[in-house]
Enzyme design. Structure first.
Site, PDB file in Angstrom:
ATOM      1  N   GLU A   1       0.827  -1.190   0.000  1.00 17.81           N
ATOM      2  CA  GLU A   1       0.000   0.000   0.000  1.00 17.81           C
ATOM      3  C   GLU A   1       0.866   1.247   0.000  1.00 17.81           C
ATOM      4  O   GLU A   1       1.993   1.246   0.485  1.00 17.81           O
ATOM      5  CB  GLU A   1      -0.936  -0.011   1.217  1.00 17.81           C
ATOM      6  CG  GLU A   1      -1.917  -1.174   1.140  1.00 17.81           C
ATOM      7  CD  GLU A   1      -2.995  -1.143   2.207  1.00 17.81           C
ATOM      8  OE1 GLU A   1      -4.164  -1.314   1.848  1.00 17.81           O
ATOM      9  OE2 GLU A   1      -2.672  -0.952   3.391  1.00 17.81           O
TER      10      GLU A   1
ATOM     11  N   CYS B   1       3.594   8.510   1.418  1.00 18.72           N
ATOM     12  CA  CYS B   1       4.091   7.509   2.363  1.00 18.72           C
ATOM     13  C   CYS B   1       4.368   6.227   1.585  1.00 18.72           C
ATOM     14  O   CYS B   1       3.464   5.608   1.029  1.00 18.72           O
ATOM     15  CB  CYS B   1       3.048   7.300   3.465  1.00 18.72           C
ATOM     16  SG  CYS B   1       3.516   6.053   4.660  1.00 18.72           S
TER      17      CYS B   1
ATOM     18  N   CYS C   1       6.131  -7.290   7.166  1.00 16.84           N
ATOM     19  CA  CYS C   1       7.153  -6.737   8.059  1.00 16.84           C
ATOM     20  C   CYS C   1       7.584  -7.829   9.027  1.00 16.84           C
ATOM     21  O   CYS C   1       6.780  -8.663   9.426  1.00 16.84           O
ATOM     22  CB  CYS C   1       6.589  -5.542   8.832  1.00 16.84           C
ATOM     23  SG  CYS C   1       7.834  -4.632   9.791  1.00 16.84           S
TER      24      CYS C   1
ATOM     25  N   CYS D   1       5.478  -5.638  15.759  1.00 17.10           N
ATOM     26  CA  CYS D   1       5.033  -4.737  16.826  1.00 17.10           C
ATOM     27  C   CYS D   1       3.529  -4.988  17.010  1.00 17.10           C
ATOM     28  O   CYS D   1       2.771  -4.876  16.056  1.00 17.10           O
ATOM     29  CB  CYS D   1       5.304  -3.284  16.443  1.00 17.10           C
ATOM     30  SG  CYS D   1       7.036  -2.971  16.059  1.00 17.10           S
TER      31      CYS D   1
ATOM     32  N   CYS E   1       0.641  -2.649  15.686  1.00 15.00           N
ATOM     33  CA  CYS E   1       0.675  -2.246  14.270  1.00 15.00           C
ATOM     34  C   CYS E   1       0.036  -3.328  13.423  1.00 15.00           C
ATOM     35  O   CYS E   1       0.385  -4.506  13.543  1.00 15.00           O
ATOM     36  CB  CYS E   1       2.122  -2.010  13.835  1.00 15.00           C
ATOM     37  SG  CYS E   1       2.302  -1.655  12.080  1.00 15.00           S
TER      38      CYS E   1
ATOM     39  N   CYS F   1      -1.402   5.677  10.053  1.00 15.23           N
ATOM     40  CA  CYS F   1      -0.229   4.968  10.559  1.00 15.23           C
ATOM     41  C   CYS F   1      -0.618   3.594  11.099  1.00 15.23           C
ATOM     42  O   CYS F   1      -1.519   3.488  11.925  1.00 15.23           O
ATOM     43  CB  CYS F   1       0.388   5.702  11.730  1.00 15.23           C
ATOM     44  SG  CYS F   1       1.118   7.238  11.286  1.00 15.23           S
TER      45      CYS F   1
HETATM   46  N1  SAH Z   1       9.090   0.120  10.519  1.00 14.29           N
HETATM   47  C1  SAH Z   1       9.190   1.540  10.546  1.00 14.29           C
HETATM   48  C2  SAH Z   1       8.239   2.288   9.618  1.00 14.29           C
HETATM   49  C3  SAH Z   1       6.774   1.883   9.552  1.00 14.29           C
HETATM   50  S1  SAH Z   1       5.615   2.340  10.779  1.00 14.29           S
HETATM   51  C4  SAH Z   1       9.039   2.048  11.959  1.00 14.29           C
HETATM   52  O1  SAH Z   1       8.773   1.232  12.843  1.00 14.29           O
HETATM   53  O2  SAH Z   1       9.231   3.222  12.204  1.00 14.29           O
HETATM   54  C5  SAH Z   1       5.358   4.036  10.774  1.00 14.29           C
HETATM   55  C6  SAH Z   1       4.915   4.559  12.156  1.00 14.29           C
HETATM   56  O3  SAH Z   1       3.546   4.210  12.455  1.00 14.29           O
HETATM   57  C7  SAH Z   1       5.742   3.969  13.272  1.00 14.29           C
HETATM   58  O4  SAH Z   1       6.092   4.955  14.193  1.00 14.29           O
HETATM   59  C8  SAH Z   1       4.771   2.986  13.874  1.00 14.29           C
HETATM   60  O5  SAH Z   1       5.142   2.642  15.171  1.00 14.29           O
HETATM   61  C9  SAH Z   1       3.468   3.733  13.782  1.00 14.29           C
HETATM   62  N2  SAH Z   1       2.289   2.888  13.960  1.00 14.29           N
HETATM   63  C10 SAH Z   1       2.189   1.583  13.706  1.00 14.29           C
HETATM   64  N3  SAH Z   1       0.952   1.130  13.989  1.00 14.29           N
HETATM   65  C11 SAH Z   1       0.244   2.184  14.434  1.00 14.29           C
HETATM   66  C12 SAH Z   1      -1.112   2.354  14.845  1.00 14.29           C
HETATM   67  N4  SAH Z   1      -1.970   1.343  14.829  1.00 14.29           N
HETATM   68  N5  SAH Z   1      -1.499   3.582  15.219  1.00 14.29           N
HETATM   69  C13 SAH Z   1      -0.634   4.630  15.178  1.00 14.29           C
HETATM   70  N6  SAH Z   1       0.646   4.523  14.776  1.00 14.29           N
HETATM   71  C14 SAH Z   1       1.089   3.322  14.412  1.00 14.29           C
END
Ligand code: SAH
Length: 341
Positions: free
Chosen positions: A93, A106, A113, A117, A120, A336
């Site tokens: 995406e 973006c 991935c 986490c 996410c 995000c």
């Molecule tokens: N792997 C990289 C880039 C992708 S995530 C990283 O971890 O930075 C981009 C951002 O979105 C990261 O800060 C991530 O922690 C955040 N993010 C992921 N899931 C989210 C969610 N459900 N709500 C808000 N932010 C989120």
């Protein structure tokens, strides 16, 4: 599979070398580069100022691997999300966030991935593969091409889509260099941000190799909390991360962006806010507070806006620039952490 080279995965110097080798004049590279990166064509036959014979020759060595748009969704707030299909059928995406004075794209760097986490949504999809250089450059080309007709510009790029950019390092570096090329897409290092969960041994390389803005997904200031939210912390903990940032080769006047997603009852207390201020001491920083974007099946709960504001007051009150990130594109799952491909 095609044995020819994906044209948009080459740096201008590489194309120049190949054509040089063929005995072509340097202006040929200029011509081709301007078709691919400025006029944004998607086929060699569209390069109409090249002779038929030369185009034929090009086709024997190069091709376009531009992803296909499978789906395009537009949010109420005008954020746009595309589902892109790659050559092998896998999907990623890409999201466009228009603002008054700029347009931010973006970009994804992996299919799925490996970081897992738990808050996410992308993390629920195992890593399928890294994106190739061209597949990242093509996201910018494709978005510019698609948005041109609507008078929308792509002025900024954030590597914050699916995947961990520092786990696809070589391809990301090359793609970013191509995106920065002043004779092509020409997006400068100040307008590009790479977001990482904190692959500590790679951080200094980003500063040295690219000089783009660096955003770090922090989300917790105690190892027990961050171990859970960002499992990579078990390998590279808060102390190692801080040490790397104290010596990071930051360009003049710039700051590190710290991303901090606020999760109710987990990392959003006033004490956490004070801990964050202590943690960032000594590093030129700016803090991005991200309201949690829920997704189907998640057990995490977003902090209330009141809680976020109180958190912001403490962090901002210490003198750190602290912004609450807009929740853009939530209605089309483009915000995000909602990208799953
Ligand atoms: N792997 C990289 C880039 C992708 S995530 C990283 O971890 O930075 C981009 C951002 O979105 C990261 O800060 C991530 O922690 C955040 N993010 C992921 N899931 C989210 C969610 N459900 N709500 C808000 N932010 C989120």
């Amino acid at each position: 599979m095609n044995s020819t080279l994906c044209l948009t995965g080459l740096m201008r110097g590489e194309l120049l070398d190949i054509l040089n080798h063929w005995g072509e004049k340097p202006f040929r590279t200029k011509q081709i580069w301007s078709w691919t990166h400025c006029k944004l064509v998607g086929a060699i036959d569209d390069m109409t100022d090249l002779s038929k014979d030369f185009r034929q020759r090009l086709k024997e060595s190069f091709y376009f691997c531009r992803p296909k748009i499978k789906l395009r969704q537009v949010s109420q707030d005008k954020t746009i999300k595309w589902l892109l299909e790659l050559e092998d059928g896998l999907c990623v995406e890409m999201v466009y966030i228009p603002e008054d004075d700029r347009g931010t794209l973006c970009v994804s760097c992996q299919v799925g991935c490996s970081l897992s986490c738990p808050f996410c949504h992308t993390g629920t999809h195992r890593l399928e593969r890294n994106l190739r250089v061209a597949e990242m450059v093509d996201q910018v080309i494709l978005a510019r091409f698609e948005l041109m007709a609507e008078g929308l510009r792509v002025t900024n790029v954030v590597l914050m889509g699916m995947g961990e950019p520092l786990y696809n390092y070589d391809a990301v570096v090359k793609a970013v260099r191509i995106i920065m090329d002043p004779n092509g897409l020409a997006i400068g290092s100040r307008k590009i941000t790479l977001s990482t969960a904190g692959v500590v041994p790679r951080l200094a390389d980003v500063g040295r190799d690219l000089g783009v803005n660096l955003a770090i997904s922090l989300h917790g200031v105690h190892n027990e909390v961050r171990d859970r939210l960002v499992p990579l912390n078990r390998k590279h903990d808060l102390t190692a991360l801080k040490q790397a940032m104290l010596t990071y080769p930051l360009k003049g006047g710039r700051r590190i962006t710290w991303e901090y997603v606020l999760l109710e009852g987990i990392n959003d207390s006033d004490e956490d806010a004070r801990g964050l201020v202590r943690y960032l001491k000594g590093v030129p920083s700016k803090v991005n507070l991200i309201p949690f974007n829920p997704w189907p099946g998640t057990t995490f709960v977003p902090s209330s806006m009141e809680r976020i504001k109180s958190f912001q007051e403490i962090v901002g009150g210490s003198g750190l620039v602290t912004v609450i990130r807009d929740r853009r594109g939530g209605d089309i799952a483009a915000a995000c952490g909602q990208l799953v491909g």
